[in-house]
Design an enzyme around this catalytic site. Structure first.
Site, PDB file in Angstrom:
ATOM      1  N   HIS A   1      -4.590  -4.065   6.368  1.00  0.00           N
ATOM      2  CA  HIS A   1      -4.788  -3.396   4.694  1.00  0.00           C
ATOM      3  C   HIS A   1      -6.039  -4.184   4.107  1.00  0.00           C
ATOM      4  O   HIS A   1      -6.228  -5.166   4.142  1.00  0.00           O
ATOM      5  CB  HIS A   1      -3.238  -4.985   4.872  1.00  0.00           C
TER       6      HIS A   1
ATOM      7  N   ASP B   1       0.522  -1.005   0.056  1.00  0.00           N
ATOM      8  CA  ASP B   1      -0.172  -0.018   0.084  1.00  0.00           C
ATOM      9  C   ASP B   1       0.593   1.468  -0.277  1.00  0.00           C
ATOM     10  O   ASP B   1       0.334   2.228  -0.381  1.00  0.00           O
ATOM     11  CB  ASP B   1      -0.602  -0.492   1.651  1.00  0.00           C
TER      12      ASP B   1
HETATM   13  P1  NAX Z   1      -2.729 -17.668  -4.319  1.00  0.00           P
HETATM   14  O1  NAX Z   1      -3.940 -18.746  -4.320  1.00  0.00           O
HETATM   15  O2  NAX Z   1      -2.616 -18.382  -5.838  1.00  0.00           O
HETATM   16  O3  NAX Z   1      -1.366 -18.858  -3.608  1.00  0.00           O
HETATM   17  C1  NAX Z   1      -1.798 -19.455  -2.677  1.00  0.00           C
HETATM   18  C2  NAX Z   1      -1.366 -20.476  -2.141  1.00  0.00           C
HETATM   19  O4  NAX Z   1      -1.163 -21.083  -0.307  1.00  0.00           O
HETATM   20  C3  NAX Z   1      -1.455 -22.029  -2.435  1.00  0.00           C
HETATM   21  O5  NAX Z   1      -0.521 -22.821  -3.231  1.00  0.00           O
HETATM   22  C4  NAX Z   1      -2.064 -22.683  -1.778  1.00  0.00           C
HETATM   23  O6  NAX Z   1      -2.132 -23.977  -1.738  1.00  0.00           O
HETATM   24  C5  NAX Z   1      -1.478 -22.470  -0.366  1.00  0.00           C
HETATM   25  N1  NAX Z   1      -2.313 -22.408   0.968  1.00  0.00           N
HETATM   26  C6  NAX Z   1      -3.722 -22.084   1.359  1.00  0.00           C
HETATM   27  N2  NAX Z   1      -3.424 -22.917   2.389  1.00  0.00           N
HETATM   28  C7  NAX Z   1      -1.830 -22.912   3.074  1.00  0.00           C
HETATM   29  C8  NAX Z   1      -2.376 -23.258   4.495  1.00  0.00           C
HETATM   30  N3  NAX Z   1      -3.156 -23.447   5.208  1.00  0.00           N
HETATM   31  N4  NAX Z   1      -0.773 -23.582   4.819  1.00  0.00           N
HETATM   32  C9  NAX Z   1       0.595 -22.902   3.551  1.00  0.00           C
HETATM   33  N5  NAX Z   1      -0.349 -23.126   2.534  1.00  0.00           N
HETATM   34  C10 NAX Z   1      -1.592 -22.822   1.847  1.00  0.00           C
HETATM   35  O7  NAX Z   1      -2.177 -16.918  -3.420  1.00  0.00           O
HETATM   36  P2  NAX Z   1      -1.926 -15.777  -4.180  1.00  0.00           P
HETATM   37  O8  NAX Z   1      -2.330 -15.111  -5.342  1.00  0.00           O
HETATM   38  O9  NAX Z   1      -0.252 -16.106  -4.224  1.00  0.00           O
HETATM   39  O10 NAX Z   1      -1.656 -14.499  -2.598  1.00  0.00           O
HETATM   40  C11 NAX Z   1      -1.831 -15.419  -1.052  1.00  0.00           C
HETATM   41  C12 NAX Z   1      -2.021 -14.367  -0.924  1.00  0.00           C
HETATM   42  O11 NAX Z   1      -1.810 -13.021  -0.428  1.00  0.00           O
HETATM   43  C13 NAX Z   1      -3.912 -14.497  -0.325  1.00  0.00           C
HETATM   44  O12 NAX Z   1      -4.696 -14.198   0.730  1.00  0.00           O
HETATM   45  C14 NAX Z   1      -3.866 -12.831  -0.973  1.00  0.00           C
HETATM   46  O13 NAX Z   1      -5.489 -12.215  -0.278  1.00  0.00           O
HETATM   47  C15 NAX Z   1      -2.956 -12.214  -0.374  1.00  0.00           C
HETATM   48  N6  NAX Z   1      -2.280 -11.004  -0.351  1.00  0.00           N
HETATM   49  C16 NAX Z   1      -1.559 -10.337   0.446  1.00  0.00           C
HETATM   50  C17 NAX Z   1      -1.383  -8.155  -0.120  1.00  0.00           C
HETATM   51  C18 NAX Z   1      -1.327  -7.303   0.993  1.00  0.00           C
HETATM   52  O14 NAX Z   1      -0.435  -6.146   0.933  1.00  0.00           O
HETATM   53  N7  NAX Z   1      -1.150  -8.232   2.371  1.00  0.00           N
HETATM   54  C19 NAX Z   1      -1.156  -8.355  -0.860  1.00  0.00           C
HETATM   55  C20 NAX Z   1      -1.042  -8.827  -2.179  1.00  0.00           C
HETATM   56  C21 NAX Z   1      -2.309 -10.447  -2.697  1.00  0.00           C
HETATM   57  O15 NAX Z   1      -3.444  -9.549  -1.996  1.00  0.00           O
END
Ligand code: NAX
Length: 329
Positions: A188, A160
């Site tokens: 966030h 952000d």
């Molecule tokens: P993806 O859906 O591409 O990947 C998520 C990965 O996490 C998958 O490989 C899944 O198998 C794995 N996963 C799910 N549950 C798990 C667990 N209990 N233990 C270990 N692995 C697990 O998501 P991606 O685009 O990589 O985003 C990941 C996270 O970042 C999301 O929650 C998203 O909302 C968050 N974000 C946060 C941001 C921030 O500024 N704080 C910005 C970007 C993003 O939106």
């Protein structure tokens, strides 16, 4: 070069953000060019093949600083002896899912991860939660901290901040590097407040340089607050490389203090500063005082506009905290 490598765990390693983040870590961007790393790729069992593929690619880059990888869906191994834990994986919001359900489903994940970190990681482990809702997920993980230091449980608002810097730089016709002290307050989420009142451009107040209060208080804030959605609309996928880059920035600043003196946005446990309830994981203007040591910047003058914005984002975080109260008992 330091001799012993630093162990860095990344959860959600097989996901979109993971695919950018792992290569940046292996390249030395996270901890600097003199620190070798061993990366722990932590993901669900069904993602093990994908993790193996990513490890093959990491090997094929022949990164000089990459001293090893560990793939695990077992949290004990995943967080075993790690110095840094980047908690990226979380459960996405499904169609028709209520925010409170999302908070609770993710809460369970972060209780388990918090316990595993506290039991298995290095005592002074540094934790950054990226997976959403990241502030409250970090709050839940921090609640499990007995042996580890609760102050080291943080969440990411650096994306952000970077988004806000880019907008101000474009408007003022300067480079992003010319913008200083632009920090984000709060959650966030779209209630976050990127504090343009504190920002400086070439040492002068950004608001004076830009001289367009209406833009700052309207379109600027809206663009930053809604940027994640705009990227999904344009790209069909959520921001990944920019999120990975911000995670690298958060840890790199913290680890090296390379921005010593400037504000950096970090969601950290509130110590009651600015009237924010103690313990809440709240993004403040922070300053890195020495490697791996941060402080919340004190004495910032907050005008009525900023106060109203900070109150709104605080209220949302209190609501989130109350929705998961039984997980904090
Ligand atoms: P993806 O859906 O591409 O990947 C998520 C990965 O996490 C998958 O490989 C899944 O198998 C794995 N996963 C799910 N549950 C798990 C667990 N209990 N233990 C270990 N692995 C697990 O998501 P991606 O685009 O990589 O985003 C990941 C996270 O970042 C999301 O929650 C998203 O909302 C968050 N974000 C946060 C941001 C921030 O500024 N704080 C910005 C970007 C993003 O939106």
């Amino acid at each position: 070069m330091t001799t012993s490598p630093v162990r860095v765990a990344v959860t959600g390693a097989a996901g979109n953000i993971g695919y950018s983040l792992l290569f940046r870590i292996a390249n030395g961007d996270l901890l600097g060019p003199n620190t070798p790393v061993i990366i722990h790729l932590v993901d669900l069992p069904q993602a093990a093949d994908a993790c193996r593929g990513v490890v093959m690619e990491l090997e094929d880059c022949a990164f000089p600083l990459l001293h090893g990888t560990v793939i695990s869906s077992d949290l004990e191994t995943g967080f075993g002896d790690v110095d840094v834990a980047l908690l990226v994986g979380s459960k996405p919001r499904g169609p028709g899912m209520e925010r409170a359900d999302l908070l609770k489903d993710n809460g369970r994940i972060f209780i388990a991860q918090g316990q595993a970190i506290d039991a298995n990681a290095k005592e002074d482990v540094k934790v950054l939660v990226v997976g959403n809702p990241c502030n409250t997920n970090a709050l839940i993980a921090k609640h499990q901290a007995r042996r580890t230091n609760p102050r080291n449980y943080t969440a990411m608002t650096r994306l952000d901040q970077n988004r806000a810097m880019a907008q101000l730089a474009q408007k003022a016709g300067v480079y992003a590097a010319d913008i200083k002290n632009l920090a984000v307050w709060g959650n966030h989420s779209p209630t976050m407040f990127p504090d343009f009142f504190q920002a400086q451009i070439h040492g002068k107040p950004a608001a004076d340089v830009i001289n367009d209060a209406e833009w700052l208080q309207g379109p600027f804030l809206k663009t930053v607050q809604q940027r994640g959605k705009a990227i999904i609309d344009a790209r069909g996928k959520s921001s990944a490389a920019s999120a990975a880059s911000a995670a690298v920035d958060h840890i790199y600043s913290w680890a090296t203090g390379h921005m010593t003196g400037d504000y950096v946005s970090m969601a950290v446990p509130s110590d009651g500063s600015y009237g924010i309830p103690e313990g809440l994981i709240f993004s403040f203007p922070c300053r890195i005082t020495s490697p791996w040591s941060y402080e919340i910047v004190q004495g910032i003058e907050i005008n009525d506009f900023a106060q109203a914005a900070i109150q709104k984002t605080t209220a949302e975080l209190i609501e989130e905290r109350d929705a998961v109260a039984e997980m904090l008992g």
